[in-house]
Design a protein around this motif. Structure first.
Motif, PDB file in Angstrom:
ATOM      1  N   ASP A 172       0.806  -1.219   0.000  1.00 25.23           N
ATOM      2  CA  ASP A 172       0.000   0.000   0.000  1.00 25.23           C
ATOM      3  C   ASP A 172       0.843   1.274   0.000  1.00 25.23           C
ATOM      4  O   ASP A 172       0.303   2.379  -0.105  1.00 25.23           O
ATOM      5  CB  ASP A 172      -0.937   0.030   1.227  1.00 25.23           C
ATOM      6  N   ARG A 175       0.409   3.743  -2.939  1.00 26.01           N
ATOM      7  CA  ARG A 175      -0.883   4.435  -2.887  1.00 26.01           C
ATOM      8  C   ARG A 175      -0.823   5.606  -1.916  1.00 26.01           C
ATOM      9  O   ARG A 175      -1.310   6.706  -2.210  1.00 26.01           O
ATOM     10  CB  ARG A 175      -1.976   3.455  -2.466  1.00 26.01           C
ATOM     11  N   TYR A 210      -9.738   4.594   2.629  1.00 26.05           N
ATOM     12  CA  TYR A 210      -8.659   3.660   2.983  1.00 26.05           C
ATOM     13  C   TYR A 210      -8.589   3.491   4.497  1.00 26.05           C
ATOM     14  O   TYR A 210      -8.530   2.368   5.016  1.00 26.05           O
ATOM     15  CB  TYR A 210      -7.317   4.166   2.450  1.00 26.05           C
TER      16      TYR A 210
END
Length: 416
Positions: A172, A175, A210
């Motif tokens: 992640d 991102r 998220y």
């Protein structure tokens, strides 16, 4: 209370492009410090504000956190963004980080993360910082002789540190980097998702989505990381609101690495542009502590914060009316001739060095100790291994009025 000291040079503070042209920026701010240290700025697109450019005045305003509050305007954004944030906050869904808050709520919220940044926690994290510093200096040695120091090294090393603290999966990390660059790069054509307020809000929504999933996971299955501490935090026995929880993640995950990457990249450029200081640091590694502070003073990753007067007052004899905003220019304060000897000189041995890059007072940066340690670990690993190093192209700075620094730094180097 209608006195207006207006100086055209102060308009530079509301021009994102000025922060990508440091020669122009510093010339304008030097003029303001000398001729109009408290100047009224009223430019299209922004609500007006008082520009505060002297080190002593900024410290005094930061001390008076009851008179000069963060709410309702903690940083400089266009008027439409101010309005959108206010609407969302009133509806209970707006970004509300530590920089948006005042005491006592700010004090209570700050306590949630403070233990993770105390000296004991930093000592426990130092081995990881040293390990990552070696990994990234090794990457530099392998990538040579020419590469972009920002994209290959400076943005990634601190990203790994802070996201490891949060316990996020490595998959992640890209991102989080992209979302951070979009949030802080809203004025930069290379990084912005789009040019309007809806695009900026869309970035925040992606962050929130998220971290909503992360919060649910950490509440169901707590782990030994900062994410769990945030997700399960309480104030006076009550859990945080959803927006307070999500906002806490956003400020830690984004500011926790972007500001440090700016410090590392800008510190590297300062050494390249001042080879005598690099040689001095190579000869005397004991200067690393003061060198790190000088890099932080020099770069100023957080360009400004704003405060709003809660009563009629004055700064340097200039009347400030209740409800008027002041912009605290840390960039200017860190070059103030009255606060620093030869302030336009990069000096790795500068001591004392009372820079304001971390702010001052109750809002002093929560992660200051971590940022210092990361920068120290990186350059402690790098500097002794430099055989040769130089610019391989033109450095490029991000257009911003808030957080930012170099976005590209092409270098040519040979390391041991």
């Amino acid at each position: 209370m209608n006195t207006r000291i207006i100086d055209e040079a102060a308009r530079v503070l509301a021009d994102p492009a000025a922060y990508a042209d440091e020669t122009r920026l510093h010339a304008a701010l030097a003029h303001c410090r000398k001729h109009a240290p408290v100047a009224w700025v009223d430019v299209p697109g922004y609500r007006p504000f008082w520009a505060i450019t002297k080190h002593a005045d900024i410290m005094e305003i930061e001390r008076q956190n009851d008179l000069f509050t963060n709410d309702p305007r903690p940083l400089l954004t266009i008027a439409d963004a101010d309005d959108a944030l206010r609407r969302d906050m009133e509806a209970g869904r707006g970004l509300r980080t530590l920089i948006h808050m005042d005491d006592p709520h700010h004090r209570d919220m700050r306590k949630i993360g403070v233990d993770w940044f105390r000296p004991k926690a930093m000592r426990a994290l130092k081995d990881r910082c040293d390990e990552l510093a070696k990994i990234y200096v090794d990457k530099m040695a392998a990538a040579g002789p020419e590469f972009d120091f920002v994209t290959e090294v400076a943005v990634n090393y601190p990203l790994y540190v802070i996201l490891t603290m949060l316990g996020l999966p490595e998959s992640d990390f890209p991102r989080m980097l992209k979302l951070t660059q979009e949030m802080f790069g809203g004025n930069d054509e290379e990084f912005q998702r789009g040019g309007d307020v809806d695009d900026m809000l869309a970035v925040l929504i992606d962050f929130f989505n998220y971290f909503t999933a992360l919060t649910n996971s950490r509440r169901e299955h707590p782990t030994e990381d900062l994410s769990s501490a945030i997700a399960n935090a309480t104030i006076n026995g009550q859990p945080l609101t959803d927006m307070d929880t999500l906002s806490y993640y956003v400020i830690v995950a984004s500011a926790g690495h972007d500001t440090t990457s700016a410090g590392i990249a800008g510190g590297m450029l300062a050494l390249l542009q001042n080879p005598d200081e690099l040689a001095r640091l190579q000869k005397d590694p004991a200067l690393m502590g003061t060198a790190v502070e000088e890099m932080i003073r020099w770069v100023v990753p957080v360009k400004e914060f704003m405060r709003t007067a809660q009563a009629d007052t004055e700064v340097r004899g200039v009347p400030i009316a209740k409800g008027e905003a002041v912009l605290l220019s840390y960039v200017s304060a860190n070059r103030d001739e009255d606060a620093f000897t030869d302030p336009m000189r990069f000096d790795v041995g500068r001591d004392p060095n009372k820079h304001l890059s971390f702010g001052y007072g109750v809002h002093f940066c929560l992660g200051a100790a971590l940022a210092r340690m990361e920068i120290n670990s990186f350059f402690t690993e790098l500097v002794p291994r430099i055989k040769s190093i130089e610019l391989a192209g033109n450095p490029e700075h991000m257009a911003t009025t808030f957080v930012g620094g170099l976005k590209h730094l092409p270098i040519r180097c040979e390391l041991s």
